[in-house]
Write an enzyme that holds these catalytic residues in place. Structure first.
Site, PDB file in Angstrom:
ATOM      1  CG  ASP A  16      -1.771  -1.246   1.312  1.00 54.51           C
ATOM      2  OD1 ASP A  16      -2.226  -1.711   0.261  1.00 54.51           O
ATOM      3  OD2 ASP A  16      -1.946  -1.768   2.428  1.00 54.51           O
ATOM      4  CE  LYS A  19       3.228  -2.325  -4.572  1.00 50.42           C
ATOM      5  NZ  LYS A  19       2.730  -2.110  -3.217  1.00 50.42           N
ATOM      6  CG  HIS A  44      -2.035  -1.868  -7.822  1.00 55.89           C
ATOM      7  ND1 HIS A  44      -1.111  -2.248  -8.759  1.00 55.89           N
ATOM      8  CD2 HIS A  44      -1.531  -2.237  -6.643  1.00 55.89           C
ATOM      9  CE1 HIS A  44      -0.093  -2.824  -8.146  1.00 55.89           C
ATOM     10  NE2 HIS A  44      -0.331  -2.835  -6.855  1.00 55.89           N
ATOM     11  CD  GLN A 224       0.747  -8.849  -2.361  1.00 57.18           C
ATOM     12  OE1 GLN A 224       1.544  -9.485  -3.005  1.00 57.18           O
ATOM     13  NE2 GLN A 224      -0.492  -8.693  -2.742  1.00 57.18           N
TER      14      GLN A 224
HETATM   15  P1  IMP Z   1      -2.467 -12.803   2.012  1.00 55.80           P
HETATM   16  O1  IMP Z   1      -1.566 -12.252   0.953  1.00 55.80           O
HETATM   17  O2  IMP Z   1      -3.921 -12.579   1.714  1.00 55.80           O
HETATM   18  O3  IMP Z   1      -2.149 -14.219   2.342  1.00 55.80           O
HETATM   19  O4  IMP Z   1      -2.199 -11.981   3.357  1.00 55.80           O
HETATM   20  C1  IMP Z   1      -0.963 -12.054   4.063  1.00 55.80           C
HETATM   21  C2  IMP Z   1      -0.595 -10.706   4.650  1.00 55.80           C
HETATM   22  O5  IMP Z   1      -0.288  -9.811   3.583  1.00 55.80           O
HETATM   23  C3  IMP Z   1      -1.708 -10.037   5.447  1.00 55.80           C
HETATM   24  O6  IMP Z   1      -1.109  -9.274   6.489  1.00 55.80           O
HETATM   25  C4  IMP Z   1      -2.344  -9.092   4.449  1.00 55.80           C
HETATM   26  O7  IMP Z   1      -3.004  -8.007   5.068  1.00 55.80           O
HETATM   27  C5  IMP Z   1      -1.123  -8.644   3.682  1.00 55.80           C
HETATM   28  N1  IMP Z   1      -1.421  -8.217   2.314  1.00 55.80           N
HETATM   29  C6  IMP Z   1      -1.725  -8.990   1.262  1.00 55.80           C
HETATM   30  N2  IMP Z   1      -1.916  -8.248   0.162  1.00 55.80           N
HETATM   31  C7  IMP Z   1      -1.693  -6.970   0.528  1.00 55.80           C
HETATM   32  C8  IMP Z   1      -1.697  -5.734  -0.187  1.00 55.80           C
HETATM   33  O8  IMP Z   1      -1.910  -5.666  -1.407  1.00 55.80           O
HETATM   34  N3  IMP Z   1      -1.405  -4.629   0.547  1.00 55.80           N
HETATM   35  C9  IMP Z   1      -1.110  -4.686   1.870  1.00 55.80           C
HETATM   36  N4  IMP Z   1      -1.090  -5.806   2.570  1.00 55.80           N
HETATM   37  C10 IMP Z   1      -1.379  -6.950   1.909  1.00 55.80           C
END
Ligand code: IMP
Length: 425
Positions: A16, A19, A44, A224
């Protein structure tokens, strides 16, 4: 073969970082835009002419009619992808000929989402987006995944799916007493998706390498952030892919030597969603103010983001892992009218000062940040287009960030819209 004109945009915090906007700006000057990891966990947000687009899987380059690639490292929720494409089409965005999906990408299946929810329901809670990302990557590594190409051999697909669903049904029943899923129903649904996606499916290893070799401008976009990377992030509170420049080659088939530059992106402060250590986290009104002014709510889940000061220690580590020399700093405007701005230059861990990033989440959670404090700046920054015109205090802060991270700040974002950006020559 011409010299590669490749650039990758990566976040150096916990995702976040903004990007989407930077990618959108660079996409204008690129010919090919490539997503290489993650899935519909990403969100995004791009604002074009006052119109807001939230993209989870399709690279935002699609808004500029660029060649957009969802490469092999991405795990694809096909229903989400189709929804996104339908929405883009209904808003007049051209998809035909511009979108390519790797035949090697893994498919997120309904049982991956069910497992994601079940794992989050007991034991260690990561605070995932519940988009099935972790279980899909786990199946990929266990050689039990389903790839896009499998959908085009229906008999073999049905057989493979039956075995996987039977196994997952047993696991889900044991974990949460879930009712069994019917493999035939799932097969019909996914073979239906195959019909919809077949025009986009391509050998993207060939497509992207050819573009790079021809000297085309190719932009790789990470989702991410580095601190959520499966290897280098704050494990186990991470996502399940290499969400930094380290993921490019495995996620696209483009060899490391062909990646020319890496642009890091950091917010002027820091946020995190989900569980896990966050040494510079703020609480109470200070956090609320940043959250409110910065609109810090997840683009995918709508969850309020945790907010805090810029963590120099964690970011310097991310700069190292990615080999970053240029940085875009976003949301500088959000910090306007705060009396004092802080930046963590080291941690205190078990009574000792350290500037290294501990490998364990447990140790990181015990780290207390040591701050450098800066006088804040006042006023609306959103009309400023030159670095020199920024308030003196803001320049002092940014120059400190440059020195501390040993990078050059080449872009500063001072508002949501595309044009609210300072590009330093
Ligand atoms: P997952 O990717 O859904 O398995 O989540 C794993 C961790 O990554 C969690 O803490 C989510 O909140 C974080 N996360 C996953 N995608 C994003 C994103 O696009 N932005 C910020 N945090 C993310």
């Amino acid at each position: 073969m011409k010299a590669p004109r490749t650039i990758c945009v990566v976040g150096i915090q916990w995702g976040d970082e903004g990007k989407g906007k930077i990618v959108d700006l660079l996409a204008k000057k690129s010919e090919v835009v490539v997503r290489y990891q993650g899935g519909a966990n990403a969100g995004h947000t791009v604002v074009v002419g006052g119109e807001k687009f939230v993209l989870h899987l399709v690279p935002s380059g699609i808004l500029h009619r660029r060649t957009c690639v969802i490469a092999n490292g991405v795990v694809v929720d096909l229903a989400q992808l189709i929804r996104e494409v339908d929405e883009l089409r209904s808003r007049g965005v051209r998809i035909e000929g511009n979108l390519h999906l790797s035949d090697r990408s893994h498919v997120v299946m309904p049982y991956h989402k069910a497992l994601d929810a079940a794992y989050e329901g007991g034991g260690l809670r990561i605070g995932t987006t519940q988009r099935g990302i972790g279980p899909c990557y786990a199946d990929k590594a266990s050689r039990k995944g389903i790839r896009v190409s499998s959908l085009f051999s229906p008999a073999a697909f049905r057989e493979m799916l039956r075995a996987h669903v039977e196994e997952k049904n047993r696991v889900l029943a044991a974990l949460c007493g879930a009712k069994p899923m019917d493999p035939d129903v799932i097969a019909e649904e996914y073979l239906g998706y195959a019909e919809r996606i077949k025009e986009w499916v391509a050998d993207t290893v060939e497509l992207v390498n050819r573009a790079v070799d021809a000297g085309k401008r190719v932009l790789f976009e990470a989702a991410q952030g580095t601190l959520l990377d499966i290897d280098f992030g704050t494990y186990p509170y991470v996502t399940s892919s290499n969400s930094d420049a380290c993921g490019i080659s495995a996620g696209t088939g483009v060899p490391p030597g062909k990646i020319r530059s890496i642009l890091g992106v950091a917010k002027a402060y820091c946020t995190r969603v989900g569980e896990g250590p966050f040494p510079t986290e703020l609480a109470g009104p200070a956090a609320d103010r940043i959250r409110r002014t910065g609109g810090e709510y997840g683009a995918t889940t709508g969850r309020p983001r945790r907010c805090g000061w810029f963590d120099g220690v964690a970011s310097r580590y991310a700069v190292r892992v990615n080999g970053i020399r240029e940085l875009a700093v976003t949301k500088l405007d959000v910090l306007s009218d705060i009396d004092e701005v802080r930046f963590a230059t080291s941690y205190r861990l078990d009574g000792k000062k350290t500037e290294s990033m501990p490998p364990d989440a447990e140790a990181l959670a015990r780290c207390e940040p040591v701050y450098e404090t800066f006088r804040g700046w006042k006023g609306d920054l959103s009309r400023i287009r030159s670095f020199d015109d920024l308030p003196r205090e803001a320049k002092i802060y940014l120059k400190f960030v440059e020195r501390y991270l040993n990078v050059r700040i080449s872009m500063v974002s001072v508002g949501r819209d595309r044009e609210k950006t300072i590009v330093r020559g």
